[in-house]
Design a protein around this motif. Structure first.
Motif, short mmCIF file in Angstrom:
data_model
loop_
_atom_site.label_atom_id
_atom_site.label_comp_id
_atom_site.label_asym_id
_atom_site.label_seq_id
_atom_site.Cartn_x
_atom_site.Cartn_y
_atom_site.Cartn_z
N GLU A 256 -14.28 25.08 -3.00
CA GLU A 256 -14.83 25.31 -3.73
C GLU A 256 -14.03 26.22 -4.78
O GLU A 256 -13.88 25.98 -6.18
N GLY A 257 -12.73 26.24 -3.43
CA GLY A 257 -11.98 26.46 -4.60
C GLY A 257 -10.75 25.54 -4.96
O GLY A 257 -9.90 26.64 -5.55
N THR A 258 -10.92 24.10 -5.03
CA THR A 258 -10.37 23.77 -6.03
C THR A 258 -9.71 23.29 -7.48
O THR A 258 -8.39 23.41 -7.74
N SER A 259 -10.43 24.19 -7.83
CA SER A 259 -10.89 23.94 -9.39
C SER A 259 -10.55 25.66 -9.85
O SER A 259 -10.58 26.00 -11.18
N VAL A 260 -10.52 26.83 -9.15
CA VAL A 260 -9.77 27.76 -9.57
C VAL A 260 -7.92 27.35 -10.44
O VAL A 260 -7.38 27.04 -9.88
N SER A 261 -7.88 28.29 -11.55
CA SER A 261 -6.26 28.21 -12.46
C SER A 261 -6.45 29.51 -12.76
O SER A 261 -5.25 29.43 -13.88
N ASP A 262 -7.04 30.51 -12.53
CA ASP A 262 -6.37 31.33 -12.36
C ASP A 262 -5.21 32.20 -12.36
O ASP A 262 -5.37 31.66 -10.71
N GLU A 263 -3.65 32.25 -12.66
CA GLU A 263 -2.88 32.54 -11.87
C GLU A 263 -1.70 33.40 -12.34
O GLU A 263 -1.95 33.77 -13.22
N ILE A 264 -0.56 33.64 -11.34
CA ILE A 264 0.16 34.47 -11.82
C ILE A 264 1.65 34.61 -12.30
O ILE A 264 1.93 33.47 -10.49
N ALA A 265 2.02 33.65 -13.19
CA ALA A 265 3.42 32.41 -13.20
C ALA A 265 4.67 33.98 -13.29
O ALA A 265 4.51 34.36 -14.04
N TRP A 266 4.97 33.98 -11.95
CA TRP A 266 5.91 35.27 -11.89
C TRP A 266 7.48 34.72 -12.42
O TRP A 266 7.64 34.09 -12.37
N ALA A 267 7.58 35.93 -13.06
CA ALA A 267 8.90 35.63 -13.49
C ALA A 267 9.02 37.57 -13.32
O ALA A 267 8.29 38.87 -13.07
N PRO A 268 11.25 37.51 -13.17
CA PRO A 268 11.40 39.10 -12.97
C PRO A 268 10.91 40.25 -13.63
O PRO A 268 10.63 40.35 -14.72
N GLY A 269 10.48 41.60 -13.03
CA GLY A 269 9.99 42.61 -13.72
C GLY A 269 8.85 41.80 -13.83
O GLY A 269 7.97 43.26 -14.40
N LEU A 270 7.62 41.17 -13.38
CA LEU A 270 6.26 41.38 -13.97
C LEU A 270 5.52 41.89 -12.39
O LEU A 270 5.78 41.61 -11.38
N ILE A 271 4.77 42.58 -13.28
CA ILE A 271 4.33 43.28 -12.00
C ILE A 271 2.46 43.17 -11.72
O ILE A 271 1.96 43.21 -13.20
N ALA A 272 2.07 42.75 -10.61
CA ALA A 272 1.15 42.58 -10.85
C ALA A 272 -0.05 43.80 -9.75
O ALA A 272 0.38 43.56 -8.02
N VAL A 273 -1.49 44.01 -10.14
CA VAL A 273 -1.89 44.75 -9.64
C VAL A 273 -3.91 43.67 -9.13
O VAL A 273 -4.14 43.39 -10.19
N ILE A 274 -4.38 43.71 -7.86
CA ILE A 274 -5.41 43.47 -7.38
C ILE A 274 -5.76 43.42 -6.77
O ILE A 274 -5.81 44.28 -5.89
#
Length: 220
Positions: free
Chosen positions: A175-193
């Protein structure tokens, strides 16, 4: 950063994850910011017993990876869908990650709101039994908690005890093969999940060994 965190909290409620940009990408700066954000969200906790509160993550070959880690199982290939800390009695509520180094080929982190996964919200997720491997502290669990306050899913440490559980793992991956939300990492990027709500996985990292992330886990 404290002002920006207010917007992060709003997006966590709406989407289950959020990103902000730090004023720099120096490792020391990012480490301080990651820990500061974690403290504002809850209580930071080391991912491994006796480990540091902030982990430093790079793509690692299976032969040199820490035992029982996803890297030990999958090396620099794509990771399966999972939640962090699935081997804990109660998984961490949030993950805070920051990128210190990346390139155009750096593997993205793909995010999936588990509320949108049919398999994880069906009867099997509430009833299928798994053995959760955690050394001497191993236990049995289902994918959804009794009060459905969080999801627990990690093929790296959760082993199906029946055919229903086996099919559930396989169905989630399909089911997860079609998921497209992503974090495209770049220096200085911070993500909270929101780790109680979202699954995530690392895309294939075989083409780029420069990916360098910092991570801390946060208990509510």
């Amino acid at each position: 950063m404290r002002d920006r965190l207010e917007g992060v909290k709003e997006r966590l409620v709406t989407n289950g994850w959020a990103v902000v940009t730090a004023p720099g990408s120096a490792v020391e700066t990012l480490q301080d910011l990651v820990f500061d954000i974690a403290q504002q969200l809850g209580s930071p906790r080391a991912n491994r017993k006796g480990g540091d509160l902030v982990d430093h993550l790079r793509p690692t070959n299976a032969s040199t990876a820490k035992p029982r880690s996803l890297s030990a199982l999958y090396g620099t290939g794509s990771f399966p869908w999972h939640t962090d800390g699935a081997h804990w009695p109660v998984p961490p509520r949030y993950l805070v990650l920051a990128c210190a180094q990346a390139s155009a080929n750096t593997a993205a982190t793909i995010i999936w709101d588990a509320r949108q996964c049919l398999a994880l919200n069906g009867e099997a997720a509430r009833q299928a039994n798994f053995r959760v491997s955690n050394g001497a502290n191993s236990f049995y669990a289902t994918v959804t908690s009794p009060l459905q306050s969080y999801y627990r899913f990690d093929p790296g440490c959760m082993f199906p005890l029946d055919s229903t559980a086996q099919r559930l793992q396989e169905t989630v991956e399909k089911e997860g093969t079609s998921v497209s939300d992503e974090i495209a990492w770049a220096p200085g990027l911070i993500a909270v999940i929101d780790n109680w709500r979202c699954l995530h996985r690392r895309a294939n990292a075989e083409q780029d060994s420069s990916r360098y992330l910092l991570r801390t886990t946060v208990m509510e």
